[in-house]
Design a protein around this motif. Structure first.
Motif, PDB file in Angstrom:
ATOM      1  N   ASN A  19       0.827  -1.210   0.000  1.00 36.72           N
ATOM      2  CA  ASN A  19       0.000   0.000   0.000  1.00 36.72           C
ATOM      3  C   ASN A  19       0.864   1.264   0.000  1.00 36.72           C
ATOM      4  OD1 ASN A  19      -2.436  -1.396  -0.082  1.00 36.72           O
ATOM      5  ND2 ASN A  19      -2.618  -1.465   2.139  1.00 36.72           N
ATOM      6  N   ASP A  20       1.947   1.247   0.771  1.00 35.05           N
ATOM      7  CA  ASP A  20       2.874   2.382   0.791  1.00 35.05           C
ATOM      8  C   ASP A  20       3.535   2.550  -0.576  1.00 35.05           C
ATOM      9  OD1 ASP A  20       2.268   2.743   3.485  1.00 35.05           O
ATOM     10  OD2 ASP A  20       4.077   1.682   4.180  1.00 35.05           O
ATOM     11  N   PHE A  21       3.966   1.428  -1.168  1.00 36.85           N
ATOM     12  CA  PHE A  21       4.589   1.450  -2.492  1.00 36.85           C
ATOM     13  C   PHE A  21       3.608   1.992  -3.531  1.00 36.85           C
ATOM     14  CE2 PHE A  21       5.632  -0.820  -6.515  1.00 36.85           C
ATOM     15  CZ  PHE A  21       6.897  -0.296  -6.732  1.00 36.85           C
ATOM     16  N   LEU A  22       2.367   1.519  -3.478  1.00 36.11           N
ATOM     17  CA  LEU A  22       1.346   1.960  -4.425  1.00 36.11           C
ATOM     18  C   LEU A  22       1.119   3.465  -4.323  1.00 36.11           C
ATOM     19  CD1 LEU A  22      -0.762   1.240  -6.569  1.00 36.11           C
ATOM     20  CD2 LEU A  22      -2.360   0.782  -4.694  1.00 36.11           C
ATOM     21  N   ASP A  23       1.111   3.992  -3.110  1.00 33.12           N
ATOM     22  CA  ASP A  23       0.956   5.446  -2.944  1.00 33.12           C
ATOM     23  C   ASP A  23       2.098   6.189  -3.634  1.00 33.12           C
ATOM     24  OD1 ASP A  23      -1.421   5.312  -1.532  1.00 33.12           O
ATOM     25  OD2 ASP A  23      -0.451   5.461   0.437  1.00 33.12           O
ATOM     26  N   LEU A  24       3.332   5.711  -3.469  1.00 39.14           N
ATOM     27  CA  LEU A  24       4.487   6.349  -4.098  1.00 39.14           C
ATOM     28  C   LEU A  24       4.407   6.253  -5.620  1.00 39.14           C
ATOM     29  CD1 LEU A  24       7.276   5.079  -1.686  1.00 39.14           C
ATOM     30  CD2 LEU A  24       6.440   7.436  -1.898  1.00 39.14           C
ATOM     31  N   VAL A  25       4.037   5.091  -6.132  1.00 38.68           N
ATOM     32  CA  VAL A  25       3.920   4.897  -7.578  1.00 38.68           C
ATOM     33  C   VAL A  25       2.823   5.794  -8.142  1.00 38.68           C
ATOM     34  CG1 VAL A  25       3.261   3.236  -9.391  1.00 38.68           C
ATOM     35  CG2 VAL A  25       4.846   2.548  -7.575  1.00 38.68           C
ATOM     36  N   SER A  26       1.671   5.818  -7.485  1.00 34.51           N
ATOM     37  CA  SER A  26       0.543   6.626  -7.954  1.00 34.51           C
ATOM     38  C   SER A  26       0.896   8.105  -7.996  1.00 34.51           C
ATOM     39  CB  SER A  26      -0.675   6.418  -7.054  1.00 34.51           C
ATOM     40  OG  SER A  26      -1.129   5.100  -7.135  1.00 34.51           O
ATOM     41  N   GLU A  27       1.544   8.575  -6.944  1.00 32.88           N
ATOM     42  CA  GLU A  27       1.937   9.981  -6.891  1.00 32.88           C
ATOM     43  C   GLU A  27       2.967  10.296  -7.971  1.00 32.88           C
ATOM     44  OE1 GLU A  27       4.097  13.055  -3.823  1.00 32.88           O
ATOM     45  OE2 GLU A  27       2.882  11.445  -2.989  1.00 32.88           O
ATOM     46  N   ALA A  28       3.962   9.418  -8.137  1.00 31.55           N
ATOM     47  CA  ALA A  28       4.997   9.642  -9.135  1.00 31.55           C
ATOM     48  C   ALA A  28       4.429   9.622 -10.553  1.00 31.55           C
ATOM     49  CB  ALA A  28       6.098   8.578  -8.992  1.00 31.55           C
ATOM     50  N   ALA A  29       3.402   8.811 -10.775  1.00 30.27           N
ATOM     51  CA  ALA A  29       2.803   8.713 -12.106  1.00 30.27           C
ATOM     52  C   ALA A  29       1.800   9.826 -12.377  1.00 30.27           C
ATOM     53  CB  ALA A  29       2.132   7.358 -12.261  1.00 30.27           C
ATOM     54  N   GLY A  30       1.573  10.679 -11.399  1.00 27.12           N
ATOM     55  CA  GLY A  30       0.679  11.800 -11.598  1.00 27.12           C
ATOM     56  C   GLY A  30      -0.773  11.512 -11.280  1.00 27.12           C
ATOM     57  N   PHE A  31      -1.040  10.391 -10.598  1.00 26.79           N
ATOM     58  CA  PHE A  31      -2.411  10.032 -10.248  1.00 26.79           C
ATOM     59  C   PHE A  31      -2.774  10.465  -8.835  1.00 26.79           C
ATOM     60  CE2 PHE A  31      -1.430   6.372 -13.240  1.00 26.79           C
ATOM     61  CZ  PHE A  31      -2.067   6.963 -14.307  1.00 26.79           C
ATOM     62  N   GLY A  32      -1.835  11.060  -8.110  1.00 28.54           N
ATOM     63  CA  GLY A  32      -2.090  11.444  -6.721  1.00 28.54           C
ATOM     64  C   GLY A  32      -2.007  10.224  -5.820  1.00 28.54           C
ATOM     65  N   ASP A  33      -2.386  10.391  -4.591  1.00 29.18           N
ATOM     66  CA  ASP A  33      -2.360   9.311  -3.595  1.00 29.18           C
ATOM     67  C   ASP A  33      -3.345   8.221  -3.985  1.00 29.18           C
ATOM     68  OD1 ASP A  33      -3.017   7.783  -1.180  1.00 29.18           O
ATOM     69  OD2 ASP A  33      -1.842   9.293  -0.125  1.00 29.18           O
ATOM     70  N   ALA A  34      -2.950   6.966  -3.834  1.00 29.10           N
ATOM     71  CA  ALA A  34      -3.814   5.833  -4.189  1.00 29.10           C
ATOM     72  C   ALA A  34      -5.013   5.693  -3.263  1.00 29.10           C
ATOM     73  CB  ALA A  34      -3.012   4.534  -4.203  1.00 29.10           C
ATOM     74  N   GLY A  35      -4.963   6.335  -2.117  1.00 28.23           N
ATOM     75  CA  GLY A  35      -6.098   6.325  -1.208  1.00 28.23           C
ATOM     76  C   GLY A  35      -6.178   5.122  -0.298  1.00 28.23           C
ATOM     77  N   ASN A  36      -5.073   4.425  -0.113  1.00 32.18           N
ATOM     78  CA  ASN A  36      -5.057   3.244   0.768  1.00 32.18           C
ATOM     79  C   ASN A  36      -4.804   3.644   2.191  1.00 32.18           C
ATOM     80  OD1 ASN A  36      -5.493   1.369  -1.271  1.00 32.18           O
ATOM     81  ND2 ASN A  36      -3.341   1.487  -1.844  1.00 32.18           N
TER      82      ASN A  36
END
Length: 95
Positions: A78-95
């Motif tokens: 979940n932490d990794f997904l938040d970083l990936v989402s933010e880096a890809a321009g999608f903002g926080d993944a919301g987990n």
């Protein structure tokens, strides 16, 4: 007036073309600028792929193998997904 608009547009284009790098559990990941992501990401999203499939599409096979080698917990994913989402321009993944 047109010169200022051109300058702003040039800066916006430059900002969009920048990859984002982050570290996670000692490994470095590089995410392309949002407009430089593979269109496979769109396919995964449109096909209703889950969060793992989307993250895998964003980071690519080589970096996904690096992530898998870290032997993460669900919470760490979940932490990794938040970083990936933010880096890809999608903002926080919301987990």
């Amino acid at each position: 007036m047109a010169a200022a608009k051109t300058t702003t547009t040039a800066k916006s284009a430059e900002a969009k073309a920048t990859a984002t790098e982050f570290e996670f559990k000692g490994a470095t990941f590089v995410i392309p600028a949002p407009l430089d992501l593979s269109d496979d990401v769109l396919d995964v999203i449109e096909d209703g792929g889950g969060e793992r499939a989307i993250a895998r599409a964003i980071v690519g096979q080589e970096q996904w193998a690096t992530y898998k080698g870290l032997r993460c917990t669900i919470g760490e994913f979940n932490d990794f997904l938040d970083l990936v989402s933010e880096a890809a321009g999608f903002g926080d993944a919301g987990n």
